[in-house]
Scaffold this active site. Structure first.
Site, PDB file in Angstrom:
ATOM      1  N   CYS A  92      -2.669   6.571  -2.719  1.00  0.00           N
ATOM      2  CA  CYS A  92      -3.886   6.292  -1.953  1.00  0.00           C
ATOM      3  C   CYS A  92      -4.173   4.791  -1.889  1.00  0.00           C
ATOM      4  O   CYS A  92      -3.443   4.070  -1.222  1.00  0.00           O
ATOM      5  CB  CYS A  92      -5.041   7.110  -2.505  1.00  0.00           C
ATOM      6  SG  CYS A  92      -6.311   7.340  -1.245  1.00  0.00           S
TER       7      CYS A  92
ATOM      8  N   HIS B   8      -3.430  12.928  -3.599  1.00  0.00           N
ATOM      9  CA  HIS B   8      -3.834  12.890  -4.997  1.00  0.00           C
ATOM     10  C   HIS B   8      -4.441  14.222  -5.348  1.00  0.00           C
ATOM     11  O   HIS B   8      -4.201  15.207  -4.670  1.00  0.00           O
ATOM     12  CB  HIS B   8      -4.758  11.704  -5.277  1.00  0.00           C
ATOM     13  CG  HIS B   8      -5.802  11.466  -4.250  1.00  0.00           C
ATOM     14  ND1 HIS B   8      -6.679  12.421  -3.850  1.00  0.00           N
ATOM     15  CD2 HIS B   8      -6.101  10.348  -3.542  1.00  0.00           C
ATOM     16  CE1 HIS B   8      -7.488  11.902  -2.964  1.00  0.00           C
ATOM     17  NE2 HIS B   8      -7.163  10.649  -2.727  1.00  0.00           N
TER      18      HIS B   8
HETATM   19  N1  GLN Z   1     -10.399   2.837  -0.403  1.00  0.00           N
HETATM   20  C1  GLN Z   1      -9.274   3.385   0.301  1.00  0.00           C
HETATM   21  C2  GLN Z   1      -9.670   4.125   1.578  1.00  0.00           C
HETATM   22  O1  GLN Z   1     -10.769   4.614   1.676  1.00  0.00           O
HETATM   23  C3  GLN Z   1      -8.476   4.265  -0.624  1.00  0.00           C
HETATM   24  C4  GLN Z   1      -9.238   5.488  -1.050  1.00  0.00           C
HETATM   25  C5  GLN Z   1      -8.638   6.181  -2.247  1.00  0.00           C
HETATM   26  O2  GLN Z   1      -7.895   5.601  -3.018  1.00  0.00           O
HETATM   27  N2  GLN Z   1      -9.010   7.431  -2.417  1.00  0.00           N
HETATM   28  O3  GLN Z   1      -8.856   4.233   2.481  1.00  0.00           O
END
Ligand code: GLN
Length: 246
Positions: free
Chosen positions: A94, A195
């Site tokens: 992510c 995830h």
């Molecule tokens: N902040 C990033 C996004 O919103 C990654 C989000 C996350 O790691 N769940 O795309």
């Protein structure tokens, strides 16, 4: 006893969706085979040693991600690039996936630098976040398998010509909600939005990571198959929740 060395990058800031669960799975799957995982954390300001077999970078909120992005692309980037070039595994999940690419332009428009281990770039859209269960047909090491997980991201990731996707989206949004691609792979570097955590319900993927890591560690052990009844049931439950029965 062979030891696999894992470096957990920024566990305090980048462990948003049970990322520690992924590391627990790697440790347990080694233990069950009489092997061991040594886990070291590398936090903000720490020097990075390029001698690990696996580097793990999990997910984070834009705010935390912005803090680590500059640290990673600054003092740690050379060591991470040299480890990846040497065949170490890098797994970015992510927010971690976004930062192992060229960079991420967050929801406030600010640019976070990446370390460019993979040819991918991410820009957040103000439209709906891409959220939900995901199923992929993934392709690694010449094997095709189904991978399941959960995604929640504002970023839309575009892959360049020097990287291939981890898989084709069967259900869910994937990298950008349009391309039908999810994740990215180049050599032993894997990025994915999945995830929840990813590895407990995808034991095949966990073993690909461990095989590559043992190869990097110079260990000759072959990973014996494990019963995986619970893992297979978890995989099936996630697939069923996404509405796809296999
Ligand atoms: N902040 C990033 C996004 O919103 C990654 C989000 C996350 O790691 N769940 O795309």
């Amino acid at each position: 006893m062979s030891v696999v060395r894992l470096c957990h990058l920024y566990p305090d800031e980048m462990s948003i969706y049970a990322d520690r669960g992924n590391i627990a799975v790697l440790a347990r799957r080694l233990e069950w085979r009489g092997l061991r995982l040594d886990v070291t954390a590398s936090e903000l300001g720490d020097a990075l040693d390029d001698g690990h077999d696996i580097y793990y970078l999990g997910g984070g909120q834009d705010r935390d991600q912005a803090i680590v992005a500059h640290d990673l692309a600054g003092a740690k980037a050379d060591a991470l690039r040299s480890a990846a070039a040497d065949g170490a595994v890098v797994l970015g999940v992510c927010g971690g996936f976004q930062l192992i690419g060229h960079g991420y332009t967050g929801t406030d428009g600010a640019r976070m630098p990446g370390v460019a281990l993979i040819d991918a770039d991410t820009v957040a859209e103000t439209g709906p976040r891409l959220i939900g269960d995901v199923i992929l047909d993934a392709d690694l090491d010449g094997e095709q398998r189904t991978v399941v997980g959960f995604e929640n991201h504002a970023g839309r990731t575009r892959l360049g010509p020097d990287v291939r996707p981890l898989g084709r989206v069967v259900h869910g949004h994937g990298n950008d909600g349009r391309s039908g691609h999810e994740g990215a792979v180049r050599d032993h570097v894997i990025g994915t939005y999945l995830h929840g955590p990813l590895l407990p319900k995808n034991p095949w993927l966990a073993d690909v990571v461990l095989r590559w890591a043992l190869e990097h560690a110079g260990a000759s052990q072959v990973l014996d198959p494990l019963p995986d009844d619970l893992e297979v049931a978890a995989h099936a439950a996630a697939a069923a929740r996404a509405g796809v029965r296999r």
